[in-house]
Design a protein around this motif. Sequence first.
Motif, short mmCIF file in Angstrom:
data_model
loop_
_atom_site.label_atom_id
_atom_site.label_comp_id
_atom_site.label_asym_id
_atom_site.label_seq_id
_atom_site.Cartn_x
_atom_site.Cartn_y
_atom_site.Cartn_z
N HIS A 51 1.12 -0.76 0.07
CA HIS A 51 -0.46 -0.41 -0.39
C HIS A 51 1.11 1.33 -0.32
CE1 HIS A 51 -3.47 -2.87 0.12
NE2 HIS A 51 -3.05 -3.30 1.56
N LYS A 52 2.26 1.14 -0.27
CA LYS A 52 3.31 2.22 -0.09
C LYS A 52 2.92 2.05 -1.10
CE LYS A 52 5.94 1.23 4.00
NZ LYS A 52 6.79 0.95 4.63
N VAL A 53 2.57 2.88 -2.85
CA VAL A 53 2.71 3.92 -3.26
C VAL A 53 2.74 5.40 -3.81
CG1 VAL A 53 0.57 2.18 -4.22
CG2 VAL A 53 -0.12 4.36 -3.56
N SER A 54 2.55 6.06 -5.16
CA SER A 54 2.92 7.07 -5.19
C SER A 54 2.24 7.97 -4.77
CB SER A 54 3.73 7.27 -6.66
OG SER A 54 4.70 7.30 -6.49
N THR A 55 2.10 8.78 -4.55
CA THR A 55 0.72 10.23 -4.69
C THR A 55 0.33 11.02 -6.23
OG1 THR A 55 0.58 11.06 -2.65
CG2 THR A 55 -0.13 12.40 -4.35
N ILE A 56 -1.10 10.07 -6.62
CA ILE A 56 -1.04 10.58 -8.07
C ILE A 56 -2.42 11.27 -7.75
CG2 ILE A 56 -0.17 8.49 -8.89
CD1 ILE A 56 -3.20 7.63 -9.32
N VAL A 57 -2.68 12.75 -8.98
CA VAL A 57 -3.53 13.85 -8.50
C VAL A 57 -4.28 13.20 -10.08
CG1 VAL A 57 -4.66 15.66 -8.47
CG2 VAL A 57 -2.30 15.30 -7.32
N LEU A 58 -5.63 12.96 -9.65
CA LEU A 58 -6.11 13.01 -11.19
C LEU A 58 -7.65 14.02 -11.75
CD1 LEU A 58 -7.90 8.57 -9.84
CD2 LEU A 58 -5.70 9.89 -11.49
N ASP A 59 -7.51 14.18 -12.48
CA ASP A 59 -8.73 15.62 -12.60
C ASP A 59 -10.08 14.10 -12.86
OD1 ASP A 59 -9.96 13.31 -15.01
OD2 ASP A 59 -10.21 15.03 -16.51
N THR A 282 -3.40 11.33 1.37
CA THR A 282 -4.12 10.60 0.95
C THR A 282 -3.40 10.61 -0.64
OG1 THR A 282 -6.29 11.72 1.21
CG2 THR A 282 -6.04 10.55 -1.12
N ARG A 283 -3.65 8.71 -0.73
CA ARG A 283 -2.53 8.49 -1.89
C ARG A 283 -3.31 8.99 -3.63
NH1 ARG A 283 0.22 10.12 0.20
NH2 ARG A 283 1.91 9.42 2.20
N VAL A 284 -4.81 8.71 -3.44
CA VAL A 284 -5.13 8.69 -5.12
C VAL A 284 -6.18 10.01 -4.84
CG1 VAL A 284 -6.36 7.72 -6.92
CG2 VAL A 284 -4.91 6.93 -5.65
#
Length: 702
Positions: A51-59, A282-284
Amino acid sequence: MSGEGTIAAGTGRRRRLRAAVLTALVAVGIGLAGFAAWVVSLGPVPLAEAHKVSTIVLDRNGKLLRAYAMADGRWRLPVTGGVDPTYVNLLLAYEDQRFHTHVGVDPLALGRAALQLATRGHIVSGGSTITMQLARLLEPRRERSVLAKLKQMVRAIDIERQLDKDEILDLYLTMAPFGGNLEGVRAAALAYFGKEPRRLSLAEAALLVALPQSPETRRLDRYPEAARAARDRVLDRMVREGRVSQEDAATARAENVPRLRKPMPLLAPHATDQVVGALPDTRVIRTTLDATLQKNLEALARDRAAAQGADVSIGILVVDNDSGDVLAHVGSPDYFDVRRAGQVDMTRAVRSPGSTLKPFIYGLAFEDGFVHPDSLIDDRPIRFGNYAPENFDMTFQGTVPVRRALQLSLNVPAIALLDRVGASRLSARLKQAGAALVLPKDEVPGLAMGLGGVGVTLNDLVRLYAGLARLGQTVALREIVDDADGVREPQRLMDQAAAWQVGNVLIGTPPPENGVHGRIAFKTGTSYGYRDAWSVGFDGRMTIGVWVGRPDGAPVPGLIGRSAAAPILFDAFARTGKLPAALPKPPRGVLIASNTRLPLPLRRFRPAGDLIRTGSEQALHIQFPLNGSRIDAAADGAKSFVPLPVRVAGGVLPLTMLVNGISVGDIDGRRQTLVEPPGPGFVRLTVMDATGAADTVVVRIQ
């Protein structure tokens, strides 16, 4: 004797056999106990690592705007948008054909691998399942050994007990190594192909299957030929097994492999920095932005900034009128441009708004009822104490309609109206609507704020203009999609009728050369010293604001809102890909009439200084009701209200009565009338005489 010896010998053999069996059982028991103790000593499977993942920002549609590397520099992107079925099928066919049926360990695959190793002397195919490979990724081994392989098998069975097949596959697709600091198929597809893994060619899918087997010796940026050879071996095996045709495989082999990594997506850098700062755990994160529109407007900002000069920056903000959702947020033309201070978000920088606050002066004047868009107003030299406003071109237009005065952005009429409305009232109303105005230190609101003598951000200015499009109500802008936000209460900007009148005037403003007349209601502004150029406009669907200038506040000779910002505004509307939507229809109670059909007091506006009487005439004054009073007007046993008496003194007949800015008729010669209250709450009563003099009181009906 011989018989007795035979019997004794048989008895001895049975005893030895029983002893051997007992010894074997004890040994097996000890072994099983030891194995069980070893399994227990391993502890739980460290699934938290997955569960250690990069943070991503979505539209708003789930498209990737930006990804952030993990703290240790790895790119491990969660698989949220799906993966091409071609790749998944190829992966399972090559790595784990019985993935959906085994329990974590595939005995047939292990037996085949052992037999190939024994007969050929080297490893031909591995016996590890996808689940076993996931176990190795969760707990990297230090060396290859039988014990390490056994541990993987135990862990794989444990993983299968805790997760379903889809969850296991998702974790593998997220953690599989692809060389360097790339982990997961999504990071690999973005870095090597510059696209999401949702749609991959056969060659791309085969390459992504081959890389995790030996990610460092097949790195595309270092060993592209080794990667090509591995890809082709995957294709060859799929052809032999009848999963891929010879023709498709030949076409895939002809494709070149990438030799350089592509940069990770970086759209809306200022907005993404802000939302990640607001939600650090928050990751996503899903935003309200539209990736396609954002990309188009970032390109527009870069092109126009290059034409303006190396030191000039641009900010663009697009907002959906109904929801207040930010659809595009361009803080600068280039986030990494040091000369332009690219990392400074110019949509949130406090700057002088120039003339962009004028529509709100006119709106309050319309609301108060002492002026109408078709009233006449003088644009002549005038002095307010020591302050003598002048127009931008240093000329005067004489007597013009109020509509024309706003469309031409004449300064003298705007200041004359602000003098009547009150600078403090304008400031209070804009702050009430959500705009954080910044005044110079130790200063109070004055007439100069009408021409830019106050600080405001593009973010707040767009919020105010969206309030005009919403017929007088603003709503807090948002960039993060969060169902827990609840309902954002609208804030009052001005009456519906007044807001509609302002929009109706602004849509008639002459557009720049690249614009079409009558499509967009807009206003431009230029701050003192050519430091800021603005243009803000709206249609029935969205509001767009544009700022142009230097981030350090230095002057830019010739920087004017109409020529620098307005063309960008109209291009921005064009790049939304939608035709301008019609403005709202006029609300009930709007007075639409030519100047000659207006009530006499509304035909011409006169500044306060022109209302001085000579002789014995008395100044107009509402004697009853008193300003600020509370009046119980409810009829007994009924939901209606009894008429409210209004008594006036002074003024020049005829007298016109207005309720909340809407004319309700003339007052008789006795200077008194009855007014029907519109309902409970605050009511503004205004009386105007033939000269344009007016008096207003606000009462509360209960």
